[in-house]
Scaffold this motif. Sequence first.
Motif, PDB file in Angstrom:
ATOM      1  N   ALA A 248       0.857  -1.192   0.000  1.00 25.38           N
ATOM      2  CA  ALA A 248       0.000   0.000   0.000  1.00 25.38           C
ATOM      3  C   ALA A 248       0.890   1.237   0.000  1.00 25.38           C
ATOM      4  O   ALA A 248       0.588   2.256  -0.618  1.00 25.38           O
ATOM      5  CB  ALA A 248      -0.913  -0.010   1.213  1.00 25.38           C
ATOM      6  N   VAL A 249       2.005   1.117   0.729  1.00 32.57           N
ATOM      7  CA  VAL A 249       3.071   2.120   0.645  1.00 32.57           C
ATOM      8  C   VAL A 249       4.372   1.340   0.505  1.00 32.57           C
ATOM      9  O   VAL A 249       4.427   0.170   0.867  1.00 32.57           O
ATOM     10  CB  VAL A 249       3.145   3.005   1.919  1.00 32.57           C
ATOM     11  N   GLU A 250       5.398   1.994  -0.026  1.00 29.10           N
ATOM     12  CA  GLU A 250       6.693   1.327  -0.112  1.00 29.10           C
ATOM     13  C   GLU A 250       7.751   2.170   0.589  1.00 29.10           C
ATOM     14  O   GLU A 250       8.107   3.241   0.104  1.00 29.10           O
ATOM     15  CB  GLU A 250       7.098   1.116  -1.581  1.00 29.10           C
ATOM     16  N   PRO A 251       8.267   1.702   1.729  1.00 29.85           N
ATOM     17  CA  PRO A 251       9.355   2.445   2.371  1.00 29.85           C
ATOM     18  C   PRO A 251      10.690   2.056   1.729  1.00 29.85           C
ATOM     19  O   PRO A 251      10.964   0.879   1.547  1.00 29.85           O
ATOM     20  CB  PRO A 251       9.305   1.965   3.822  1.00 29.85           C
ATOM     21  N   LEU A 288       9.232   7.397   1.264  1.00 30.85           N
ATOM     22  CA  LEU A 288       8.008   6.630   1.460  1.00 30.85           C
ATOM     23  C   LEU A 288       7.111   6.904   0.254  1.00 30.85           C
ATOM     24  O   LEU A 288       6.623   8.013   0.074  1.00 30.85           O
ATOM     25  CB  LEU A 288       7.297   7.016   2.763  1.00 30.85           C
ATOM     26  N   LYS A 289       6.966   5.877  -0.563  1.00 31.52           N
ATOM     27  CA  LYS A 289       6.093   6.019  -1.733  1.00 31.52           C
ATOM     28  C   LYS A 289       4.674   5.622  -1.327  1.00 31.52           C
ATOM     29  O   LYS A 289       4.461   4.555  -0.751  1.00 31.52           O
ATOM     30  CB  LYS A 289       6.597   5.099  -2.847  1.00 31.52           C
ATOM     31  N   ILE A 290       3.726   6.491  -1.630  1.00 36.66           N
ATOM     32  CA  ILE A 290       2.334   6.151  -1.333  1.00 36.66           C
ATOM     33  C   ILE A 290       1.664   5.672  -2.615  1.00 36.66           C
ATOM     34  O   ILE A 290       1.594   6.394  -3.604  1.00 36.66           O
ATOM     35  CB  ILE A 290       1.569   7.349  -0.732  1.00 36.66           C
ATOM     36  N   LYS A 291       1.202   4.431  -2.581  1.00 30.35           N
ATOM     37  CA  LYS A 291       0.508   3.872  -3.743  1.00 30.35           C
ATOM     38  C   LYS A 291      -1.008   3.926  -3.523  1.00 30.35           C
ATOM     39  O   LYS A 291      -1.764   4.386  -4.367  1.00 30.35           O
ATOM     40  CB  LYS A 291       0.944   2.422  -3.933  1.00 30.35           C
TER      41      LYS A 291
END
Lengths: 392, 292
Positions: A248-251, A288-291
């Motif tokens: 859901a997010v990618e740290p 932190l990428k928010i998908k």
Amino acid sequence: MKRVLEGSHSVAEAVRLAKVEVISAYPITPQTHIVERLSDFCADGSLSARYLRVESEHSALAALIGASSAGARSFTATSSQGLALMHELLHWASGARLPIVLAEVNRALAPGWNIWADQTDSLSQRDTGWIQLYCETGQEVLDTTLQAFRLAEHVSLPAMVVLDAFFLSHTYEPVDVPGQREVDRFLPAFNPRFRLNTETPCAFNQLAPPDVYMEMRRSIQDAMEEALAGFSQMEEEFSGIFGRRYGAVEPVECEDAEIILVTSGTITSTSRQLVKELRSRGERVGILKIKLFRPFPAEIIRQCLKKARKVAIIDRNCSFGAGGIFAQEVKAALCDLAERPVVFSFIAGLGGRDVTVADLENIYTQVRNQEVPQRESIWAGLHPVPAPELNR
Amino acid sequence: MQLELPDRDYMFPGHVACPGCGAAVAMRFLLKALGEKTVMVIPACCWSIIAGAYPQSTLKIPVLHTAFETGGAVASGVRAALDMRGDTQTTVVAWAGDGGTFDIGFQALSGAVERNEDFIYVCYDNEAYMNTGIQRSSSTPYGAWTTTTPGRDWKKMRKKNIVEALVAHRIPYAATASIAYPEDLFRKVAKAKAIKGARFLHIFASCPTGWRIPSEISVKIARMAVQTNIFPLYEVEDGLRYTINFFPKGYLVKEYFRLQGRFKHLSEQDLDQIQTMVEEDWKLLRHKAGMS
Ligand SMILES: Cc1ncc(C[n+]2csc(CCOP(=O)(O)OP(=O)(O)O)c2C)c(N)n1
Ligand code: SF4
Ligand SMILES: [Mg+2]
């Protein structure tokens, strides 16, 4: 099978593999390559769907509301003005609990006319009850489109797969296109609990007075929460079959990071480059990428950010009078923490303006050198506007 | 008088239309002709209320309520989904008011007819936005009072001719009908049902509340609209072949106008002018039907 595909065509491949039954769409740059490729698939028989070439985006979504209510897996694609025109029916689709999937190519809203990347179009639809999934690469676009159907049909809510104009929609990348058998395993035929049916006649979407309306709305909120809770399980199955997962997010390098950049879409890829360079110089920086934006994964975001000293949120969008939209949401998520990082909000790259590694480094340096932000949101890369022009 | 119509009804009693509502009568006759293998799409209109609030339904067939301007598009989508499932037997109907048809829904309707989508679009015409409290639409006739054309600002534009607009699309079948002529209405619905492609029915449906008439003259008023040539009964096949179904004896329009509160401000001179307009339209229609 690995193929070199344009981002738009990755969407189309996924729609073909999902065996969509009804497509209804209207052209708008930069989304047109999606619906053109789907037209080819229908014409050459590789997809047996009914394709309605309607007279507006409004009717495109209206037609799918009809199709989905009658039990068909349904898809459309749009962008910017087209999404804005659909607004009323975005609410309708979620209220009617229809798992329609829509590919939305992030494009700036007019005036002035601008066909380039900008997230304000999809983010202004954040309260419409649609699941929103932001993508970074061509592979992610294809995979996310398949996931969107699965997630949407699981919780009976519509889902939007969001990709940046041109940077993603028109960029060619190597993409692993899965086989039909694997996709069928992940995504069985759509079989809704309720559908228009003369054997068991029911009324759908009828008058709902105050004593029932609120419970209906609550069920949408519950479904969103279920989508959030079910996301990792869905990805677990996805990765079991296809060997890929996104989260859901990618740290990225967040464990020991003092400063974390929060990104979405293709700016993430540029940030990855910057972080690699900064790390090699010994800087403790992460991304932190928010998908998944709706439902909003607040708890995971809190966990990922809580140890950082500073957080810089980069928004390719603006809610005028408030600021960057991801920033607002992340700040709201963090405010429950007793000890929280200082949050910097940056607005960058509106209307397709390039956000380069150098621009991001500039942002990083500002954050490193300041203890607190000087403004609510900082506009990065603004050209100086002559004062008399502003005052006139 | 005994009507030559099937006894079976697809509408429950106890719906919430006003007494004498022509729109309720129109639906009842329509469904008698269509039967139970029908799916109905209803955009916002008085019928959004008449059809009942959750969890009840006035109709014995599946109903999909939808946004005001979407009748043509939503019905297209329902048809597409049924076709994909191999169900070509079920009749899909969009059922909309004049506002949802002549005005806000016209684009979606025009698109659907241009694509020749396989469904029946029915407009029940009460000549104003009644659901929201009697505001003018482009179907409101010349001379009428509404809440947005009050006092001396009564409507001074002609009613849009919706059938001719659809005939210009070369629609396979378009017809007018009236609640005062149920057998003619029934025959037209049955005929429309047997045709493939886009079909349009324009049903005159009097509205006691909005027209300021006693409910017991609702059907009489609808009959007078036909007898005065204000609302001629005719049908057009393939956008070419006109058939006029009823030739009145030439009652004067003022008889019709005098009975309705919505026209009570009109002078003799206004009524004469309206008489001329109606005669013009009738002449044009006869011409199209090859009768002059
Ligand atoms: C986009 C939108 N605008 C306005 C409305 C409010 N509205 C609901 S029904 C209606 C009037 C309907 O008029 P008509 O189609 O003639 O049907 P009637 O009520 O007369 O039966 C209006 C204006 C709405 N539901 N949606
Ligand atoms: S306002 Fe007119 S159309 Fe609406 S329910 Fe009453 S009589 Fe029927
Ligand atoms: Mg009306």
